[in-house]
Design an enzyme around this catalytic site. Structure first.
Site, PDB file in Angstrom:
ATOM      1  CD  GLU A 296    -127.042  18.391  34.393  1.00 43.09           C
ATOM      2  OE1 GLU A 296    -127.560  18.539  35.254  1.00 43.09           O
ATOM      3  OE2 GLU A 296    -125.967  18.749  34.286  1.00 43.09           O
ATOM      4  CG  HIS A 320    -130.870  25.121  35.148  1.00 43.01           C
ATOM      5  ND1 HIS A 320    -129.738  26.048  35.337  1.00 43.01           N
ATOM      6  CD2 HIS A 320    -130.136  24.078  35.569  1.00 43.01           C
ATOM      7  CE1 HIS A 320    -128.723  25.589  35.744  1.00 43.01           C
ATOM      8  NE2 HIS A 320    -128.841  24.160  35.759  1.00 43.01           N
ATOM      9  CD  GLU A 321    -131.829  20.980  36.118  1.00 43.96           C
ATOM     10  OE1 GLU A 321    -130.822  20.175  35.541  1.00 43.96           O
ATOM     11  OE2 GLU A 321    -131.718  21.384  36.975  1.00 43.96           O
ATOM     12  CG  HIS A 324    -127.844  21.063  32.171  1.00 39.30           C
ATOM     13  ND1 HIS A 324    -126.689  21.801  32.024  1.00 39.30           N
ATOM     14  CD2 HIS A 324    -128.098  21.458  33.306  1.00 39.30           C
ATOM     15  CE1 HIS A 324    -126.234  22.294  33.355  1.00 39.30           C
ATOM     16  NE2 HIS A 324    -127.250  21.961  33.897  1.00 39.30           N
ATOM     17  CD  GLU A 343    -124.957  23.409  36.410  1.00 44.02           C
ATOM     18  OE1 GLU A 343    -125.817  23.893  36.157  1.00 44.02           O
ATOM     19  OE2 GLU A 343    -124.799  21.906  36.630  1.00 44.02           O
ATOM     20  CG  ASP A 398    -120.706  16.349  45.233  1.00 38.46           C
ATOM     21  OD1 ASP A 398    -120.897  16.472  43.982  1.00 38.46           O
ATOM     22  OD2 ASP A 398    -120.768  15.268  45.854  1.00 38.46           O
ATOM     23  CE1 TYR A 406    -126.257  25.632  38.736  1.00 35.65           C
ATOM     24  CE2 TYR A 406    -124.255  25.461  39.894  1.00 35.65           C
ATOM     25  CZ  TYR A 406    -125.509  24.879  39.347  1.00 35.65           C
ATOM     26  OH  TYR A 406    -125.843  23.574  39.647  1.00 35.65           O
TER      27      TYR A 406
HETATM   28  N1  BES Z   1    -126.390  19.681  37.302  1.00 37.83           N
HETATM   29  C1  BES Z   1    -127.097  20.397  38.380  1.00 37.83           C
HETATM   30  C2  BES Z   1    -127.335  19.183  39.536  1.00 37.83           C
HETATM   31  C3  BES Z   1    -125.902  19.163  40.470  1.00 37.83           C
HETATM   32  C4  BES Z   1    -125.796  20.254  41.469  1.00 37.83           C
HETATM   33  C5  BES Z   1    -125.656  18.032  40.369  1.00 37.83           C
HETATM   34  C6  BES Z   1    -124.496  19.862  42.055  1.00 37.83           C
HETATM   35  C7  BES Z   1    -124.506  17.713  41.267  1.00 37.83           C
HETATM   36  C8  BES Z   1    -123.987  18.560  42.139  1.00 37.83           C
HETATM   37  C9  BES Z   1    -128.417  21.096  37.994  1.00 37.83           C
HETATM   38  O1  BES Z   1    -128.389  21.134  36.676  1.00 37.83           O
HETATM   39  C10 BES Z   1    -128.804  22.082  38.411  1.00 37.83           C
HETATM   40  O2  BES Z   1    -127.919  23.141  38.403  1.00 37.83           O
HETATM   41  N2  BES Z   1    -129.737  22.073  39.328  1.00 37.83           N
HETATM   42  C11 BES Z   1    -130.161  23.363  40.296  1.00 37.83           C
HETATM   43  C12 BES Z   1    -131.251  24.129  39.212  1.00 37.83           C
HETATM   44  C13 BES Z   1    -131.263  25.510  39.639  1.00 37.83           C
HETATM   45  C14 BES Z   1    -129.815  26.363  39.394  1.00 37.83           C
HETATM   46  C15 BES Z   1    -132.194  26.210  38.587  1.00 37.83           C
HETATM   47  C16 BES Z   1    -130.450  22.973  41.523  1.00 37.83           C
HETATM   48  O3  BES Z   1    -130.662  21.654  41.890  1.00 37.83           O
HETATM   49  O4  BES Z   1    -130.593  23.945  42.464  1.00 37.83           O
HETATM   50 ZN    ZN Z   2    -127.416  22.965  35.991  1.00 42.52          ZN
END
Ligand code: BES
Ligand code: ZN
Length: 626
Positions: A296, A320-321, A324, A343, A398, A406
């Site tokens: 995002e 989703h993005e 954010h 999330e 991470d 989520y």
């Molecule tokens: N902020 C996250 C991406 C992220 C995840 C960065 C883990 C660092 C570590 C992003 O908004 C996200 O949640 N992406 C998901 C999207 C999905 C849940 C729609 C993804 O990448 O799978």
């Molecule tokens: Zn996210």
């Protein structure tokens, strides 16, 4: 740094390093809410308010040469040092303007080191409250992926992109790498001929490429994990009054078509929770090795090309993005312990945008699919990792990105909505975003706000204790609302009939099935079929060759489980081409379950590894070491 001091400093640093290397930074018995266990920065004394970057991107040796000019604000008038986070950076010098047009050296040294956190850069606090750090990144910077031309869609130009969340900004910019600190930023980025730089800032598509130098302004204060950069052969196509797609020319049109509903989504978001506050909203399509679905980055979400399915069926990722922009970018988790505020709110908000743009049926189907993911992940998680407010001391943030923040986060908000009614709950969430805008907040601040503005306002609806159970207890509380849809109930029936051969494979009437129906159908076959039934399906519906990355993913998972060897060659190509963790990690895990498949998987991984982002490599390395 003055050279006569250098030797003694090096020696002290060495001692400190030895002392710190074994045990991890900070251990205390009690978690302190709001304490960021993932940053060295002394933010109680001093904070960065603005960053001006001057970057030279060098594809010859995969490094960035950078100048980071920072404005600081003292919180403690007696502050002696500024501690910045770094990882694998070579610091060249640190300077400060003296106020008379001259620039003077400032004393600095590298401080404590930690395998998870990187290393402190300790700088003497300058009178001017301004610092310039000159540095070079390492080719192995965890926050940057450098791609060779062959790893891009166009195959002719190299590509670079950053991924700063959660704590990787420090590997390409020395800064206070904590979501508690917000700064505005400006940047100038120099790149080679035929390449273009874009950032999580306003990207003016009209800027010419011939000067090879691009300037950016981000006037809203953002946390460090949202600072982002990409460089490649990028072109722009407008897709709405305030939106456009940045992509390599070969996929630009496809991407623009796929994401044509973006403006509708922004409007749906605004209708729910108030004005979109970031002026422009663009999408950057990354090469297929991007380890996530999306990221995002403000004004410019980074997006995997694997959601370009041709039928706009995977665009909830954009919802989703985009969501954010409110939950996360406007109101930010104070620490990674509070990740669910980013999330969980976003997953809930995403579902509301999807409902508005794609209809309630799509929202419900996606709700069921993610609920299934949560239920299957829960038993694999330690109890302590099942809480919304996580204990991440000594843990890599991470690893916090499970279904808990989520989907459990979303289910909590679904539950609140059901208790207070949509009208009241919507008003509450809107007011929440407005109240905390441009702030970073803790779970406890949310709980207090919830108590004051919802629980007490409508007495006898819920007890605060129930909300706290969602946040501080493991598992799913009783009363969680299980998503459901009639569409999937019909598929359950169909699966039954097909398994009992009451309906022929060709008569499954799948012509009208959406991606979500396919996913539910295929997921529903796990544990119930065999090689023969797989080949019947494949013959009728050509699933091995599916161009939909999500459908192909489940199909390959089944193929591994049932040794459906016909699919392995195509799967090999898939694993080499795609680096998105969610799509490849479960396949490697499944492969690792039998000796024969494990050997095959390892061989494929050897070929694929160099093309993967380091985050994906780390995860998959672990699978094969076990
Ligand atoms: N902020 C996250 C991406 C992220 C995840 C960065 C883990 C660092 C570590 C992003 O908004 C996200 O949640 N992406 C998901 C999207 C999905 C849940 C729609 C993804 O990448 O799978
Ligand atoms: Zn996210």
């Amino acid at each position: 740094m003055h050279s006569f001091k250098k030797t003694s400093l090096v020696f002290i640093t060495l001692l400190v390093n030895i002392a710190c290397q074994q045990s991890s930074y900070i251990k205390s018995t009690k978690i302190i809410a709001g304490k960021d266990y993932h940053s060295f920065a002394n933010t109680e004394d001093v904070v960065i308010t603005h960053i001006n970057l001057n970057l030279k991107v060098n594809f010859d040796n995969n490094t960035i040469h950078g100048l980071n000019a920072m404005d600081l604000k003292r919180k403690n008038p007696n502050v002696k040092h500024v501690i910045l986070d770094t990882r694998d950076l070579t610091i060249i010098n640190v300077r400060t303007p003296d106020g008379h047009g001259r620039i003077l050296p400032v004393k600095w040294h590298m401080g404590r080191k930690d395998p998870l956190l990187g290393q402190e850069l300790v700088i003497e606090m300058p009178k001017s409250n301004k610092l310039v750090v000159e540095y070079v990144t390492s080719p192995n910077s965890t926050g940057l992926q450098w791609l060779k031309p062959l790893q891009t869609s166009g195959k002719k130009h190299p590509f670079l992109y950053s991924q700063s969340e959660a704590i990787h900004a420090r590997s390409w910019i020395p800064l206070q790498d904590t979501p508690q600190v917000r700064q505005t930023y400006t940047a100038t980025v120099k790149v080679d001929k035929n390449l273009r730089a874009v950032m999580s800032a306003y990207n003016n598509p009209k800027l010419m490429t011939r000067f090879r130098s691009y300037s950016f302004t981000m006037p809203q204060a953002i946390p460090s994990y949202l600072i982002a950069l990409a460089v490649g052969n990028l072109k722009y196509q407008s897709i709405g009054p305030r939106s456009g797609v940045w992509a390599e020319p070969v996929i630009l049109k496809q991407a623009a078509d796929e994401f044509s509903e973006t403006e509708q989504m922004i409007q749906a978001g605004e209708k729910l929770y108030g004005k979109y506050d970031w002026e422009t909203y663009d999408l950057l399509i990354l090469p297929s090795s991007f380890p996530f679905g999306g990221m995002e980055n403000p004004r410019l979400s980074f997006i995997t090309p694997t959601v370009i399915a041709g039928d706009k069926s995977l665009v909830s990722l954009i919802a989703h993005e985009l969501a954010h922009s409110w939950s996360g970018n406007l109101v930010t988790n104070a620490t990674w312990r509070d990740l669910w505020l980013n999330e969980g709110f976003t997953t809930y908000f995403e579902s509301r945008i999807t409902e508005s743009v794609k209809g309630v049926e799509v929202k419900n189907m996606e709700g069921v699919l993610s609920y299934q993911d949560l239920i299957s992940e829960l038993p694999e998680l330690h109890k302590k990792d099942q809480k919304l407010a996580l204990d991440l001391r000594d843990q890599d943030p991470d690893d916090a990105f499970t279904e808990i923040p989520y989907t459990k986060g979303k289910l909590f908000l679904d539950w609140l909505e059901s208790k207070f009614g949509r009208k009241n709950f919507d008003a509450f969430v809107k007011a929440y975003f407005n109240y905390f805008r441009f702030q970073s907040i803790t779970t406890e601040q949310f709980v207090e706000y919830l108590d004051e503005n919802l629980v007490k306002k409508y007495p006898d609806v819920i007890k605060l204790k129930q909300a706290k159970e969602w946040i501080y207890a493991d598992g799913l509380p009783k009363g969680a609302i299980v998503p459901q849809t009639q569409v999937f109930v019909s598929i359950d029936a169909l699966i039954e009939q097909w398994l009992n051969r009451k309906i022929a494979t060709e008569d499954l009437a799948v012509d009208s099935w959406s991606t979500q129906q396919w996913l539910y159908f295929l997921n529903g076959l796990i544990g119930k079929i065999d090689y023969t039934r797989m080949s019947e399906l494949d013959l009728a519906y050509n699933l091995t060759k599916s161009q939909n990355s999500e459908i192909a993913h489940v199909w390959f998972l089944l193929s591994i489980k049932y040794n459906y060897d016909i699919a392995f060659e195509v799967m090999e190509g898939y694993l080499i081409e795609i680096g998105r963790r969610k799509l490849i990690v479960p396949l490697y895990k499944e492969l690792a379950k039998t000796e024969k498949n494990k050997l095959w998987g390892k061989r494929v991984y050897e070929q694929a590894k160099a093309g993967y982002h380091s985050l994906a490599q780390v995860t998959i390395d672990k699978i094969f070491i076990k």
